[in-house]
Write an enzyme that holds these catalytic residues in place. Structure first.
Site, PDB file in Angstrom:
ATOM      1  N   THR A 133       0.871  -1.379   0.011  1.00 53.84           N
ATOM      2  CA  THR A 133       0.126   0.003  -0.007  1.00 53.84           C
ATOM      3  C   THR A 133       0.734   1.166   0.013  1.00 53.84           C
ATOM      4  OG1 THR A 133      -1.286   1.233   1.304  1.00 53.84           O
ATOM      5  CG2 THR A 133      -0.221  -0.214   2.514  1.00 53.84           C
ATOM      6  N   ASP A 134       0.250   2.309  -0.431  1.00 51.11           N
ATOM      7  CA  ASP A 134       0.942   3.710  -0.457  1.00 51.11           C
ATOM      8  C   ASP A 134       1.008   4.085   1.228  1.00 51.11           C
ATOM      9  OD1 ASP A 134      -1.752   4.336  -0.392  1.00 51.11           O
ATOM     10  OD2 ASP A 134      -1.593   5.699  -1.866  1.00 51.11           O
ATOM     11  N   GLU A 135       0.308   3.761   1.941  1.00 52.96           N
ATOM     12  CA  GLU A 135       0.371   4.184   3.324  1.00 52.96           C
ATOM     13  C   GLU A 135       1.587   3.871   4.135  1.00 52.96           C
ATOM     14  OE1 GLU A 135      -3.290   3.803   5.513  1.00 52.96           O
ATOM     15  OE2 GLU A 135      -4.671   3.312   3.894  1.00 52.96           O
ATOM     16  N   TYR A 159      -1.714  -0.425  11.057  1.00 55.13           N
ATOM     17  CA  TYR A 159      -1.829  -0.999   9.952  1.00 55.13           C
ATOM     18  C   TYR A 159      -0.729  -0.619   8.866  1.00 55.13           C
ATOM     19  CZ  TYR A 159      -3.259  -1.383   4.908  1.00 55.13           C
ATOM     20  OH  TYR A 159      -3.001  -1.424   3.420  1.00 55.13           O
ATOM     21  N   LYS A 163       2.132  -3.118   7.215  1.00 58.55           N
ATOM     22  CA  LYS A 163       2.478  -3.376   6.143  1.00 58.55           C
ATOM     23  C   LYS A 163       3.764  -2.958   5.808  1.00 58.55           C
ATOM     24  CE  LYS A 163       0.173  -4.469   3.063  1.00 58.55           C
ATOM     25  NZ  LYS A 163       0.408  -6.051   2.509  1.00 58.55           N
TER      26      LYS A 163
END
Length: 356
Positions: A133-135, A159, A163
């Protein structure tokens, strides 16, 4: 030739499996733990299809993964499995550490053992593709350049931290052991089969039920939106032609504030499913207290995957969001079942707790 997909009953994973088998006869072994967001109804159209074998289990079950690898000898493993909801991670971070960190470790070790025992030619052709993810990159200031693959990791939620940890493990298993890995970091996905806790499906489901449409804070948090089938095509392209050890950012090129998304969904529902009294669904918009550590802006620079692999999204946000709203309007039974949890009872009845 076969591929093994983990998390293939979730939102992105099930879309990928459906898309893969719509374009290829290469079989898929689909491993999913069927937690709350995993739904076999996503894969109902594949019932009886010999190209698809579903296995109920966790990527963190090393023995199970080893058995599947030994039996099916896939040429690639694609890891979609993850806990992925920021709000849930704030209330229960332990599950995210267990799945995204420890589960990824167990999966990597199972795959490494399998890969190390392959003949040299099969080792060279094998791939482990990790979907992220870009997060992991944190939050961008207004006007700052979009995330590139060189952007430092600055995760701000349990989260995104979990990741980020899984991304680092994948990188380390490549550099330490030679495992031929590929990593993709995507922006916010939307489309069919999206569990209705995320923004867009939540808006649709709540609006149709006459419930409030919750908007965090001022609603000016900016995200880059990627139609899920475009994401699937990017993953196929990276698997086919990506350079081992490299990271590819995948974005839709659609930076929009959350409040704009809400207004767009309401306008589409006003057109496609107008209320009996003629009023707009916008009247249901309700601003709520912002969540802790809410990242203000994400944006993906997908220039690398376009330059090196020739991939670009085909859907505009306008075309993709219309398709998405239309899909939810056309599948009320799916929405009702995923909310009631009846599919979980079905799984327990047909597969049992430890079935594989």
């Amino acid at each position: 030739m076969t591929i093994l997909v983990t998390g293939g009953a979730g939102f992105i994973g099930s879309n990928f499996v459906l898309d893969w088998l719509a374009q290829s006869d290469e079989p898929v072994i689909n491993l999913d733990a069927l937690t709350y967001a995993g739904n076999l109804e996503n894969l109902a159209s594949l019932e009886g299809d010999a190209r698809h074998r579903f296995v109920h289990g966790s990527m963190g079950d090393r023995d199970l993964v080893q058995r599947l690898l030994a039996e099916h000898r896939p040429r690639a493993v694609l890891n979609f499995a993850a806990e992925s909801h920021v709000d849930r991670s704030l209330h229960g971070p332990g599950a995210f550490i267990q799945t995204n960190v420890l589960g990824s470790y167990e999966l990597l070790e199972a795959v490494r053992g399998h890969w190390a025992a392959l003949p040299a030619s099969d080792q060279a052709a094998f791939r482990f593709l990790h979907v992220s993810t870009d997060e992991v990159y944190g939050s961008l200031e207004p006007g700052a350049p979009a995330f590139t693959e060189q952007h430092p990791y600055q995760p701000n939620s349990p989260y995104s931290a979990s990741k980020a940890a899984s991304d680092h493990l994948v990188r380390a298993w490549h550099h330490s052991y030679g495992l031929p890995v590929l990593t993709t970091n995507c922006s916010n996905n939307y489309g069919p089969y999206h569990f209705p806790e995320k923004l867009i499906p939540l808006l649709i489901v709540n609006a149709l039920a006459g419930k409030p449409l919750p908007v965090y804070g001022d609603g000016q948090q900016i995200r880059d939106w990627l139609y899920v089938q475009d994401h699937c095509s990017a993953i196929r392209r990276v698997l086919a032609a990506g350079q081992v050890g490299e990271v590819y950012n995948v974005g839709g090129g659609n930076e929009k504030p959350n409040l704009d998304i809400v207004h767009t969904v309401c306008a589409l529902l006003d057109e496609l499913r107008p209320k009996a009294d003629g009023s707009s669904y916008k009247a249901l918009i309700t601003h709520v207290q912002d969540r802790p550590g809410h990242d203000r802006r994400y944006a993906i620079d997908a220039g690398k995957i376009e330059r090196e692999l020739g991939w670009r999204p085909t859907e505009t946000f306008e075309s993709g969001i219309r398709k998405t709203v239309q899909w939810y309007l056309a599948h009320p039974d799916w929405v009702a079942h995923v909310q009631s949890g009846s599919y979980r009872e079905w799984v327990s009845q047909h597969y049992g707790e430890q079935a594989a």
